[in-house]
Design an enzyme around this catalytic site. Structure first.
Site, mmCIF file in Angstrom:
data_model
loop_
_atom_site.group_PDB
_atom_site.id
_atom_site.type_symbol
_atom_site.label_atom_id
_atom_site.label_comp_id
_atom_site.label_asym_id
_atom_site.label_seq_id
_atom_site.Cartn_x
_atom_site.Cartn_y
_atom_site.Cartn_z
ATOM 1 N N CYS A 155 61.031 9.179 69.090
ATOM 2 C CA CYS A 155 60.487 9.538 70.404
ATOM 3 C C CYS A 155 59.835 8.336 71.087
ATOM 4 O O CYS A 155 59.984 8.145 72.289
ATOM 5 C CB CYS A 155 59.412 10.618 70.276
ATOM 6 S SG CYS A 155 59.801 11.931 69.129
ATOM 7 N N ASP A 156 59.093 7.545 70.337
ATOM 8 C CA ASP A 156 58.188 6.580 70.964
ATOM 9 C C ASP A 156 58.533 5.111 70.729
ATOM 10 O O ASP A 156 57.923 4.240 71.350
ATOM 11 C CB ASP A 156 56.752 6.828 70.458
ATOM 12 C CG ASP A 156 56.268 8.226 70.825
ATOM 13 O OD1 ASP A 156 56.739 8.750 71.849
ATOM 14 O OD2 ASP A 156 55.436 8.787 70.085
ATOM 15 N N CYS A 186 56.368 9.880 65.567
ATOM 16 C CA CYS A 186 57.814 10.005 65.794
ATOM 17 C C CYS A 186 58.387 8.717 66.386
ATOM 18 O O CYS A 186 58.252 8.461 67.584
ATOM 19 C CB CYS A 186 58.096 11.187 66.723
ATOM 20 S SG CYS A 186 59.833 11.378 67.132
#
Ligand code: NAP
Length: 311
Positions: free
Chosen positions: A138-139, A135
């Site tokens: 997200c990261d 993701c």
């Protein structure tokens, strides 16, 4: 045999299932959450979550799930750490079977989520959350000024690659064929981005690193040649698998995801609702899943009230 009949049964215990549980419990529906043997969903595989509102310093994924679980329990949600083996939605109350027991429910909320497809190569599992990610949203932020690999040739892979160029110094897209599956608009954008390189007809055969990702070994599938690149992160973007096999033939699915025909969360069977990544292939965020879980609980509550079946 008299069966245990509940107001609401929630199948799944990621952010959507547990938020549905908080809302249903606070509406006095005493929900039963069948959380599965691997409770908590995809956030159990993440480390630091920095984009869930309310946690200014971030929170570890498993800790966030534990907090949600306790929050719903505080209002009367009940949990069963088992997997559902089959369902029968042909008549209400609906039937839900586990390996040694069965329940009936006036309303069901499906929140079984989805799993990112993985490559199944050495180092991938061991370094997940330590440089291996599924993701970018997200990261990506953790990879400022680093070189990265994105694996895949579809729209997701290019979307992730383009997003990651906001942080990374260089992004190498590794694709197993010589031609991208992605749409023309995404291809054009990726080709025009000076930070994106492509390695064609190749696959990542191993991710290596001690504690965190240091690089990856590549295999050229046409020539058999191997090579290595030093990178700080490997983003696997080869598609997702929604967990819907239990529901085949019971409710309508579209490309494996649960169909929601209207603008609420009700499936094609009235009284059966669905929320989170099992429905949503677009956003796939903990906060959007939680939002949909809230919507599903409110929809279920209104449905039960209209049916006058609320115990
Ligand atoms: P996808 O279209 O199925 O693409 C998966 C990609 O991963 C393919 O290029 C595939 O290679 C590759 N792949 C699959 N298994 C692999 C393996 N074991 N090893 C190496 N490579 C592998 O999945 P997606 O990109 O997640 O997209 C899913 C759907 O969402 C699509 O309909 C897509 O259009 C849509 N979507 C749209 C947008 C957008 O419009 N902005 C963004 C994201 C997703 P092959 O090509 O060789 O099969």
């Amino acid at each position: 045999m008299e069966q245990d009949t509940r107001n609401v049964i929630i199948i799944g215990s990621g952010p959507s299932g547990l938020t549905a549980a908080v809302y249903a419990a606070r509406a006095n529906l005493a929900p039963l959450v069948i959380e599965g043997f691997e409770a908590g969903g995809q956030l159990m595989l993440t480390t630091e979550v920095e984009n869930y509102p309310g946690f200014v310093d971030g929170i570890m994924g498993p800790e966030l799930m534990e907090q949600m679980r306790k929050q719903a329990a505080r209002f009367g949600a009940e949990y069963l750490s088992e997997n559902v083996t089959s369902v029968d939605f042909s008549a209400s109350p609906f039937e839900i079977h586990l390996s040694g027991s069965s329940f009936r429910a006036h309303a069901v909320i499906i929140a079984t989520g989805a799993q990112a497809k993985m490559l199944g190569i050495p180092g991938e599992k061991e370094l997940l959350g330590r440089g291996v990610s599924t993701c970018a949203t997200c990261d990506g932020f953790f990879f400022r000024d680093q070189e990265l690999i994105v694996v895949g040739g579809g729209d997701s892979a290019l979307e992730e690659a383009i997003f990651l160029t906001k942080f990374a110094s260089k992004v190498t897209v590794v694709h197993r064929r010589g031609e991208l599956r992605a749409s023309k608009i995404m291809r054009d954008r990726a080709f025009a981005n000076p930070k994106i390189d492509f390695v064609w007809n190749s696959t990542v055969s191993e991710v290596y690193g001690d504690q965190k990702v240091a690089g990856a070994h590549l295999l050229n599938l046409e020539t058999g040649e191997t090579s290595s690149i030093e990178v700080g992160g490997v983003f696997v973007a080869i598609g997702h698998l929604p967990s819907t096999s239990l529901f085949e033939g019971q409710i309508d699915l579209a490309e494996g995801y649960i169909s929601i025909p209207s603008d609420d969360t009700q499936t094609t069977v009235p009284g059966v609702f669905a929320a989170g990544d099992v429905v949503d292939f677009r956003y796939r965020q903990a906060i959007t899943a939680a939002g949909m879980g809230c919507m599903a609980a409110i929809d279920a509550e209104r449905y039960l009230e209209a049916q006058h079946t609320h115990a």
